[in-house]
Design a protein around this motif. Structure first.
Motif, PDB file in Angstrom:
ATOM      1  N   LEU A   1       0.821  -1.213   0.000  1.00 15.18           N
ATOM      2  CA  LEU A   1       0.000   0.000   0.000  1.00 15.18           C
ATOM      3  C   LEU A   1       0.857   1.266   0.000  1.00 15.18           C
ATOM      4  O   LEU A   1       0.514   2.259  -0.638  1.00 15.18           O
ATOM      5  CB  LEU A   1      -0.947  -0.027   1.199  1.00 15.18           C
ATOM      6  N   GLY A   2       1.999   1.234   0.682  1.00 17.13           N
ATOM      7  CA  GLY A   2       2.896   2.388   0.690  1.00 17.13           C
ATOM      8  C   GLY A   2       3.431   2.699  -0.694  1.00 17.13           C
ATOM      9  O   GLY A   2       3.523   3.866  -1.093  1.00 17.13           O
ATOM     10  N   ARG A   3       3.778   1.671  -1.456  1.00 15.13           N
ATOM     11  CA  ARG A   3       4.255   1.870  -2.835  1.00 15.13           C
ATOM     12  C   ARG A   3       3.150   2.493  -3.688  1.00 15.13           C
ATOM     13  O   ARG A   3       3.399   3.402  -4.472  1.00 15.13           O
ATOM     14  CB  ARG A   3       4.717   0.558  -3.455  1.00 15.13           C
TER      15      ARG A   3
ATOM     16  N   GLY B   1      14.091   6.136  -2.786  1.00 14.81           N
ATOM     17  CA  GLY B   1      15.041   6.058  -3.883  1.00 14.81           C
ATOM     18  C   GLY B   1      14.544   5.176  -5.013  1.00 14.81           C
ATOM     19  O   GLY B   1      14.838   5.424  -6.189  1.00 14.81           O
ATOM     20  N   SER B   2      13.748   4.166  -4.686  1.00 13.25           N
ATOM     21  CA  SER B   2      13.221   3.267  -5.723  1.00 13.25           C
ATOM     22  C   SER B   2      12.240   3.975  -6.661  1.00 13.25           C
ATOM     23  O   SER B   2      11.952   3.471  -7.739  1.00 13.25           O
ATOM     24  CB  SER B   2      12.567   2.039  -5.082  1.00 13.25           C
TER      25      SER B   2
ATOM     26  N   ASP C   1      16.486  15.017   3.400  1.00 12.67           N
ATOM     27  CA  ASP C   1      15.713  15.664   2.344  1.00 12.67           C
ATOM     28  C   ASP C   1      16.011  14.969   1.027  1.00 12.67           C
ATOM     29  O   ASP C   1      17.172  14.631   0.736  1.00 12.67           O
ATOM     30  CB  ASP C   1      16.085  17.143   2.231  1.00 12.67           C
ATOM     31  N   MET C   2      14.963  14.756   0.224  1.00 12.66           N
ATOM     32  CA  MET C   2      15.131  14.066  -1.051  1.00 12.66           C
ATOM     33  C   MET C   2      14.355  14.805  -2.133  1.00 12.66           C
ATOM     34  O   MET C   2      13.308  15.401  -1.864  1.00 12.66           O
ATOM     35  CB  MET C   2      14.632  12.623  -0.941  1.00 12.66           C
ATOM     36  N   LEU C   3      14.874  14.752  -3.367  1.00 14.82           N
ATOM     37  CA  LEU C   3      14.238  15.385  -4.520  1.00 14.82           C
ATOM     38  C   LEU C   3      14.045  14.372  -5.635  1.00 14.82           C
ATOM     39  O   LEU C   3      14.910  13.522  -5.870  1.00 14.82           O
ATOM     40  CB  LEU C   3      15.093  16.526  -5.070  1.00 14.82           C
ATOM     41  N   LEU C   4      12.936  14.511  -6.330  1.00 17.27           N
ATOM     42  CA  LEU C   4      12.651  13.750  -7.529  1.00 17.27           C
ATOM     43  C   LEU C   4      12.576  14.731  -8.687  1.00 17.27           C
ATOM     44  O   LEU C   4      11.823  15.707  -8.616  1.00 17.27           O
ATOM     45  CB  LEU C   4      11.324  13.002  -7.396  1.00 17.27           C
TER      46      LEU C   4
END
Length: 148
Positions: free
Chosen positions: A88-90, A122-123, A142-145
């Motif tokens: 569900l998270g995906r 990251g996936s 912190d992450m960016l797409l």
């Protein structure tokens, strides 16, 4: 699985109550973090959630660019304990990315990930853009797409 996305003004009182309750149950009670859960960003955000048996099973808040960060962002990402490790998270993160791309013309999407979830995000293509830091006693990054 039915996904619902509503602006703050479209939420019913009961939906808003359930959203705030599940967010508090997980982010304040379960994670033992005393912080201002109601932070003033809900009114301009989109609220993405799935219902199972009339209860919220998964939720994310989609914040437009310029409100909290320069980029649009995904936050308050949660799956209730009974539904964790079910995929569900995906589905939730995938739906959140798609909805942001559909609603707003953005080049990047930002999120503050708990550091143990860095490889999960990251996936989806999110890349770390900060060192790991403490946020209310929990390590975050912190992450960016980059949106194509």
């Amino acid at each position: 699985m039915k996904w619902i996305t509503k602006s703050f003004d479209e939420l019913t009182t009961i939906e808003l109550y359930h959203i705030l309750k599940v967010r508090t149950d997980i982010f304040v009670v379960e994670q033992k973090c005393a912080y201002p859960e109601i932070d003033g960003h809900d009114g301009v955000s989109l609220h993405l959630f799935s219902l199972q048996n009339g209860e919220i099973a998964a939720y994310a808040r989609l914040v437009p660019a310029g409100e909290k960060y320069e980029q649009a962002s995904i936050g308050r990402v949660l799956v209730i304990p009974a539904k964790r490790k079910s995929g569900l998270g995906r589905q939730l993160v995938s739906q959140a990315i798609d909805k942001i791309k559909e609603e707003w013309d953005v080049k990047e999407i930002k999120l503050q990930a708990q550091s143990h979830l860095e490889s999960f995000y990251g996936s989806f293509g999110f890349q770390p853009v900060s060192e790991i830091y403490d946020d209310d006693g929990i390590p975050h990054v912190d992450m960016l797409l980059t949106v194509r």
